[in-house]
Design a protein around this motif. Structure first.
Motif, PDB file in Angstrom:
ATOM      1  N   VAL A 143     -27.928  11.982  17.535  1.00 30.25           N
ATOM      2  CA  VAL A 143     -26.723  12.425  16.841  1.00 30.25           C
ATOM      3  C   VAL A 143     -25.667  11.324  16.845  1.00 30.25           C
ATOM      4  N   GLU A 144     -25.473  10.697  18.004  1.00 30.61           N
ATOM      5  CA  GLU A 144     -24.463   9.647  18.116  1.00 30.61           C
ATOM      6  C   GLU A 144     -24.852   8.411  17.313  1.00 30.61           C
ATOM      7  N   LEU A 145     -26.142   8.126  17.232  1.00 29.83           N
ATOM      8  CA  LEU A 145     -26.603   7.007  16.424  1.00 29.83           C
ATOM      9  C   LEU A 145     -26.286   7.243  14.947  1.00 29.83           C
ATOM     10  N   ASP A 146     -26.559   8.456  14.464  1.00 27.84           N
ATOM     11  CA  ASP A 146     -26.231   8.784  13.069  1.00 27.84           C
ATOM     12  C   ASP A 146     -24.734   8.673  12.826  1.00 27.84           C
ATOM     13  N   ARG A 147     -23.939   9.160  13.769  1.00 29.60           N
ATOM     14  CA  ARG A 147     -22.490   9.076  13.620  1.00 29.60           C
ATOM     15  C   ARG A 147     -22.042   7.621  13.598  1.00 29.60           C
ATOM     16  N   LEU A 160     -23.740   4.905  12.735  1.00 28.43           N
ATOM     17  CA  LEU A 160     -24.142   4.231  11.505  1.00 28.43           C
ATOM     18  C   LEU A 160     -23.285   4.662  10.320  1.00 28.43           C
ATOM     19  N   ALA A 161     -22.761   5.884  10.384  1.00 24.22           N
ATOM     20  CA  ALA A 161     -21.927   6.383   9.290  1.00 24.22           C
ATOM     21  C   ALA A 161     -20.533   5.772   9.304  1.00 24.22           C
ATOM     22  N   VAL A 162     -20.026   5.442  10.483  1.00 18.32           N
ATOM     23  CA  VAL A 162     -18.647   4.952  10.573  1.00 18.32           C
ATOM     24  C   VAL A 162     -18.565   3.437  10.720  1.00 18.32           C
ATOM     25  N   ALA A 163     -19.625   2.785  11.210  1.00 17.12           N
ATOM     26  CA  ALA A 163     -19.592   1.331  11.388  1.00 17.12           C
ATOM     27  C   ALA A 163     -19.560   0.643  10.023  1.00 17.12           C
ATOM     28  N   LYS A 164     -18.660  -0.285   9.876  1.00 11.36           N
ATOM     29  CA  LYS A 164     -18.510  -0.999   8.602  1.00 11.36           C
ATOM     30  C   LYS A 164     -19.146  -2.388   8.698  1.00 11.36           C
ATOM     31  N   GLU A 165     -19.940  -2.714   7.706  1.00  9.86           N
ATOM     32  CA  GLU A 165     -20.575  -4.027   7.654  1.00  9.86           C
ATOM     33  C   GLU A 165     -19.518  -5.119   7.528  1.00  9.86           C
ATOM     34  N   TRP A 166     -19.687  -6.197   8.282  1.00  6.23           N
ATOM     35  CA  TRP A 166     -18.806  -7.351   8.119  1.00  6.23           C
ATOM     36  C   TRP A 166     -19.602  -8.625   8.397  1.00  6.23           C
ATOM     37  N   PHE A 167     -19.049  -9.752   7.948  1.00  7.97           N
ATOM     38  CA  PHE A 167     -19.794 -10.997   7.963  1.00  7.97           C
ATOM     39  C   PHE A 167     -19.013 -12.078   8.715  1.00  7.97           C
ATOM     40  N   PRO A 168     -19.572 -12.579   9.803  1.00  6.80           N
ATOM     41  CA  PRO A 168     -18.867 -13.579  10.610  1.00  6.80           C
ATOM     42  C   PRO A 168     -18.395 -14.792   9.822  1.00  6.80           C
ATOM     43  N   HIS A 169     -19.182 -15.237   8.824  1.00  4.70           N
ATOM     44  CA  HIS A 169     -18.825 -16.478   8.123  1.00  4.70           C
ATOM     45  C   HIS A 169     -17.502 -16.356   7.374  1.00  4.70           C
ATOM     46  N   GLU A 170     -17.079 -15.132   7.074  1.00  2.00           N
ATOM     47  CA  GLU A 170     -15.832 -14.953   6.340  1.00  2.00           C
ATOM     48  C   GLU A 170     -14.601 -15.211   7.206  1.00  2.00           C
ATOM     49  N   TYR A 171     -14.793 -15.263   8.517  1.00  3.21           N
ATOM     50  CA  TYR A 171     -13.659 -15.437   9.430  1.00  3.21           C
ATOM     51  C   TYR A 171     -13.676 -16.811  10.107  1.00  3.21           C
ATOM     52  N   VAL A 172     -14.419 -17.734   9.525  1.00  2.00           N
ATOM     53  CA  VAL A 172     -14.525 -19.073  10.105  1.00  2.00           C
ATOM     54  C   VAL A 172     -13.873 -20.082   9.157  1.00  2.00           C
TER      55      VAL A 172
END
Length: 316
Positions: free
Chosen positions: A23-27, A29-41
């Motif tokens: 249940v917590e895994l589904d929750r 994955l639903a709230v975690a937002k994809e982000w990309f390290p290269h955009e902050y370098v």
């Protein structure tokens, strides 16, 4: 029913928590937002270092970070670098199959980008000595990591609950004090990941209290009273920790007010009415420890403020 009374080694608990993990895994994955390290370098700020490419040797004057910020980011990165050891510990405890295994690998993947992002930032911004950083990484990873009480799943769940929040706070405060808005944005993203990890583990710990309240209480007390950050084995950690404490990145008042107490309040540890004699004994130990910690934290903050006042007076 107190399952751990019949199976103190823990496998029964892990099976009981499997559905909660799903249940917590589904929750998550639903709230975690994809982000990309290269955009902050800041890639455009980078250039070759000395060595095989014949670039320029690093000098301290190049770093745009505050002294506290440079120490904080270095320590944070070295801590993140030991991810293989952390993965081994939790994979060995929770397993690689089912919901537990899916979570272990997802957690590892998310944690992995933290080290990637911070290292890329530090190298592109030429914010730290790359040779010293690599030597420290080798030394720290060769030593590996083995936490306290890591042979009991409840202790592991309790530890990572507090540790993830402590790491979140450390990253966030490092960003605020480092003196570079780009680094602050990056560390805010890392801190968001760490906070989601904390929520996952905290909800597991909350479920464990319903299954085995006395054993969960014991685990929480042990972890709070013996808590150490995962980077404690880094060479020079104690000296660096003192500078970060004085600099307001992580110290006793922060540990008390931003890490321990929020988790304990969320779990309603001091309000539980389902504890047996052993659980009550553990809670009493915790209360005594927290009282002493409050005294220590108050004294530390008084000394820190007095030191800041003296520095301000000297500058004036």
């Amino acid at each position: 029913m107190n399952l751990l009374a019949a199976a103190p080694t823990g496998p029964h608990l892990l099976r009981e928590l499997e559905q909660v993990v799903a249940v917590e895994l589904d929750r998550h994955l639903a709230v975690a937002k994809e982000w990309f390290p290269h955009e902050y370098v800041p890639w455009s700020a980078g250039r070759d270092f000395d060595g095989v490419l014949g670039g320029e040797a690093w000098t301290p004057e190049e770093s745009g970070l505050t002294d506290v910020g440079r120490i904080a980011l270095t320590l944070n990165l070295l801590t993140e670098d030991n991810l293989p050891s952390y993965h081994y510990e939790i994979a060995a405890m929770f397993g690689r199959d089912g919901a537990w295994g899916t979570w272990v690998h997802r957690w590892t993947a998310e944690e992995g980008r933290h080290g990637i992002a911070i290292r890329d930032y530090l190298m592109a911004a030429r914010a730290v000595d790359p040779v010293a950083l690599e030597r420290s990484r080798m030394e720290h990873m060769e030593a590996g990591y083995q936490g306290d009480h890591m042979d009991n799943p409840l202790h592991v769940i309790a530890y990572v609950t507090f540790q993830e929040l402590a790491t979140r706070v450390s990253h966030r405060n490092s960003g605020r004090t480092c003196g570079d808005p780009i680094a602050e944005q990056l560390l805010a993203k890392v801190a968001t990941d760490e906070n989601l990890h904390m929520v996952f583990y905290r909800n597991l710990l909350k479920a464990a209290f319903e299954i085995a309240p006395d054993q969960a209480m014991r685990a929480v007390t042990d972890m709070v009273t013996d808590f150490r950050m995962p980077g404690h084995g880094i060479s020079g950690f104690e000296r660096a920790a003192v500078k970060l404490a004085v600099g307001g990145v992580y110290n006793l008042p922060i540990h008390q007010n931003d890490v321990l107490l929020p988790v304990l309040r969320n779990l309603k540890v001091m309000e539980r009415t389902d504890l047996g004699p052993e659980g009550e004994k553990s809670r009493e130990e915790l209360a005594v420890f927290l009282s002493g910690l409050d005294t220590q934290a108050t004294r530390f903050e008084e000394r820190r403020l007095a030191l800041e006042a003296r520095k301000a007076a000297n500058r004036a």
